[in-house]
Design a protein around this motif. Structure first.
Motif, PDB file in Angstrom:
ATOM      1  N   VAL A   1       0.746  -1.237  -0.001  1.00  0.00           N
ATOM      2  CA  VAL A   1      -0.030   0.057  -0.077  1.00  0.00           C
ATOM      3  C   VAL A   1       0.891   1.391  -0.240  1.00  0.00           C
ATOM      4  O   VAL A   1       0.530   2.211  -0.878  1.00  0.00           O
ATOM      5  CB  VAL A   1      -0.997  -0.030   1.253  1.00  0.00           C
ATOM      6  N   LEU A   2       1.994   1.460   0.815  1.00  0.00           N
ATOM      7  CA  LEU A   2       2.790   2.337   0.990  1.00  0.00           C
ATOM      8  C   LEU A   2       3.672   2.804  -0.565  1.00  0.00           C
ATOM      9  O   LEU A   2       3.710   3.496  -1.066  1.00  0.00           O
ATOM     10  CB  LEU A   2       3.690   2.178   1.901  1.00  0.00           C
ATOM     11  N   GLY A   3       4.064   1.550  -1.031  1.00  0.00           N
ATOM     12  CA  GLY A   3       4.655   1.630  -2.390  1.00  0.00           C
ATOM     13  C   GLY A   3       3.685   1.872  -3.472  1.00  0.00           C
ATOM     14  O   GLY A   3       3.920   2.879  -4.256  1.00  0.00           O
TER      15      GLY A   3
ATOM     16  N   GLY B   1       9.403   2.444  -4.905  1.00  0.00           N
ATOM     17  CA  GLY B   1       8.324   1.871  -4.739  1.00  0.00           C
ATOM     18  C   GLY B   1       8.344   0.111  -5.052  1.00  0.00           C
ATOM     19  O   GLY B   1       7.987  -0.676  -4.711  1.00  0.00           O
ATOM     20  N   GLY B   2       9.429  -0.082  -5.954  1.00  0.00           N
ATOM     21  CA  GLY B   2       9.862  -1.374  -6.407  1.00  0.00           C
ATOM     22  C   GLY B   2      10.494  -2.238  -5.321  1.00  0.00           C
ATOM     23  O   GLY B   2      10.274  -3.402  -4.931  1.00  0.00           O
ATOM     24  N   SER B   3      11.312  -1.413  -4.221  1.00  0.00           N
ATOM     25  CA  SER B   3      11.846  -2.117  -3.084  1.00  0.00           C
ATOM     26  C   SER B   3      10.814  -2.352  -2.055  1.00  0.00           C
ATOM     27  O   SER B   3      11.173  -3.520  -1.589  1.00  0.00           O
ATOM     28  CB  SER B   3      13.047  -0.941  -2.645  1.00  0.00           C
ATOM     29  N   LEU B   4       9.866  -1.646  -2.017  1.00  0.00           N
ATOM     30  CA  LEU B   4       8.850  -1.961  -1.032  1.00  0.00           C
ATOM     31  C   LEU B   4       7.952  -3.167  -1.623  1.00  0.00           C
ATOM     32  O   LEU B   4       7.721  -4.018  -0.750  1.00  0.00           O
ATOM     33  CB  LEU B   4       7.993  -0.969  -0.846  1.00  0.00           C
TER      34      LEU B   4
ATOM     35  N   ILE C   1      -7.148  -6.297  -2.938  1.00  0.00           N
ATOM     36  CA  ILE C   1      -7.337  -5.766  -1.619  1.00  0.00           C
ATOM     37  C   ILE C   1      -6.427  -4.637  -1.454  1.00  0.00           C
ATOM     38  O   ILE C   1      -6.667  -3.662  -0.420  1.00  0.00           O
ATOM     39  CB  ILE C   1      -7.291  -6.858  -0.452  1.00  0.00           C
ATOM     40  N   THR C   2      -5.360  -4.771  -1.959  1.00  0.00           N
ATOM     41  CA  THR C   2      -4.329  -3.600  -1.923  1.00  0.00           C
ATOM     42  C   THR C   2      -4.572  -2.443  -2.449  1.00  0.00           C
ATOM     43  O   THR C   2      -4.872  -1.414  -1.757  1.00  0.00           O
ATOM     44  CB  THR C   2      -2.797  -4.158  -2.332  1.00  0.00           C
TER      45      THR C   2
ATOM     46  N   LEU D   1       0.076   8.155   5.012  1.00  0.00           N
ATOM     47  CA  LEU D   1      -0.387   7.635   6.398  1.00  0.00           C
ATOM     48  C   LEU D   1      -1.868   7.078   6.179  1.00  0.00           C
ATOM     49  O   LEU D   1      -2.265   6.198   7.069  1.00  0.00           O
ATOM     50  CB  LEU D   1      -0.296   9.021   7.236  1.00  0.00           C
ATOM     51  N   GLY D   2      -2.608   7.652   5.255  1.00  0.00           N
ATOM     52  CA  GLY D   2      -4.158   7.256   5.395  1.00  0.00           C
ATOM     53  C   GLY D   2      -4.088   5.920   4.854  1.00  0.00           C
ATOM     54  O   GLY D   2      -4.774   4.849   5.413  1.00  0.00           O
ATOM     55  N   GLY D   3      -3.282   5.370   3.872  1.00  0.00           N
ATOM     56  CA  GLY D   3      -3.034   3.981   3.473  1.00  0.00           C
ATOM     57  C   GLY D   3      -2.455   3.056   4.577  1.00  0.00           C
ATOM     58  O   GLY D   3      -3.142   2.072   4.716  1.00  0.00           O
ATOM     59  N   PHE D   4      -1.487   3.482   5.085  1.00  0.00           N
ATOM     60  CA  PHE D   4      -1.083   2.726   6.336  1.00  0.00           C
ATOM     61  C   PHE D   4      -2.053   2.439   7.307  1.00  0.00           C
ATOM     62  O   PHE D   4      -2.102   1.244   7.841  1.00  0.00           O
ATOM     63  CB  PHE D   4       0.023   3.759   7.092  1.00  0.00           C
TER      64      PHE D   4
END
Length: 287
Positions: A26-28, A198-201, A226-227, A240-243
């Motif tokens: 989600v963060l990525g 983003g790829g690393s995440l 779901i992601t 933060l909202g996604g987290f």
């Protein structure tokens, strides 16, 4: 049934642990969308590629698990950069539907390629940790370790975005990509860095998911939808909202599975998402 039923408490804890692992993709996704303004529809398939990399290095090549994990992250960072350079960058000025279709095409290419190379057989890493018992509640050692690693990854991302020059530039260009070039920031360089992060995440998510799930070419279908739903519910582009939404959705799925079945738990999750979209169309934490 008492609200203090140890099995219900175990479901709540498992939901929190699940939310921590959900938080990484989600963060990525939110990072890439917030900076580049393009949704990577193939993000779950990047995670699938990372899972195959770890599985192959550990099971077929005999590498230590930590070394396979360490190689997975830079490999996925390079894959994220290639995705941006070859697919996304030529379409930055194109209509959004073109961008979605292009990354969707990459989704099918990665699924087809994995099927040709590895077949559709389910493959397991074969690593498991003994559970922990706390007050009659059993906590999976594997899930707990993945949760801690996910929190460490999220914390490192926050420190990078908060306290480094590049991180500050990423946050600034996400707020106003038209003004930042006038202040000496090269958007193309920031886009590449955001795509690599983003790829690393996605690579870190692959490492943590592989210890819990079998890998096959269509494994992205088990967590990809779901992601995306969590990203929208938290406010697309809102880190933060996604987290926070990841933890909320993890608890809903886990507790829903406790009251019913696994299939019904995802029904509950999607129903909750639909209701939220009626009440808050831009997401729970949209700014």
């Amino acid at each position: 049934m008492s609200i203090f039923d140890p099995f219900l408490l175990e479901a709540l804890i498992n939901g929190i642990l699940l939310g921590g692992v959900f938080a990484l993709p989600v963060l990525g996704l939110n990072l890439v969308f917030g900076v580049v303004d393009v949704v990577w529809l193939c993000y779950a398939e990047l995670v699938m590629v990372g899972m195959y990399i770890v599985w192959y290095l550990y099971n077929q090549m005999g590498w230590p698990l930590w070394m396979a994990f360490a190689v997975c992250l830079p490999c996925l960072a390079v894959l994220g950069v290639l995705l941006h350079v070859l697919v996304v960058r030529p379409l930055l000025t194109a209509p959004p539907i073109n961008q979605v279709l292009a990354t969707g095409g990459v989704l099918f290419v990665l699924q087809g390629g994995a099927t040709l190379v590895f077949s559709t057989e389910f493959r397991s890493l074969g690593v498991d940790m003994p559970p922990m018992e706390v007050w009659e509640v059993f906590i999976s050692g594997t899930k707990l370790s993945a949760f801690i690693a996910a929190l460490v990854g999220a914390a490192l991302l926050w420190l990078f975005l908060k306290y480094t020059y590049v991180g500050t530039a990423i946050r600034a260009i996400a707020r106003d990509r038209e003004v930042m070039p006038l202040m000496g920031v090269d958007p193309r360089r920031i886009y590449l860095i955001a795509s690599a992060v983003g790829g690393s995440l996605a690579g870190l998510a692959a490492c943590l998911l592989l210890v819990q799930l079998d890998v096959h070419p269509f494994v992205g279908l088990s967590f990809g939808p779901i992601t995306f739903m969590i990203c929208v519910m938290g406010g697309l582009g809102n880190m933060l909202g996604g987290f926070l939404a990841a933890f909320l959705m993890g608890v809903i799925i886990s507790v829903g599975g406790f009251w019913g079945t696994t299939e019904w738990s995802y029904v509950f999750a999607f129903l909750f998402f639909i209701i939220i979209m009626f009440v808050r169309p831009r997401g729970l934490f949209a700014r």
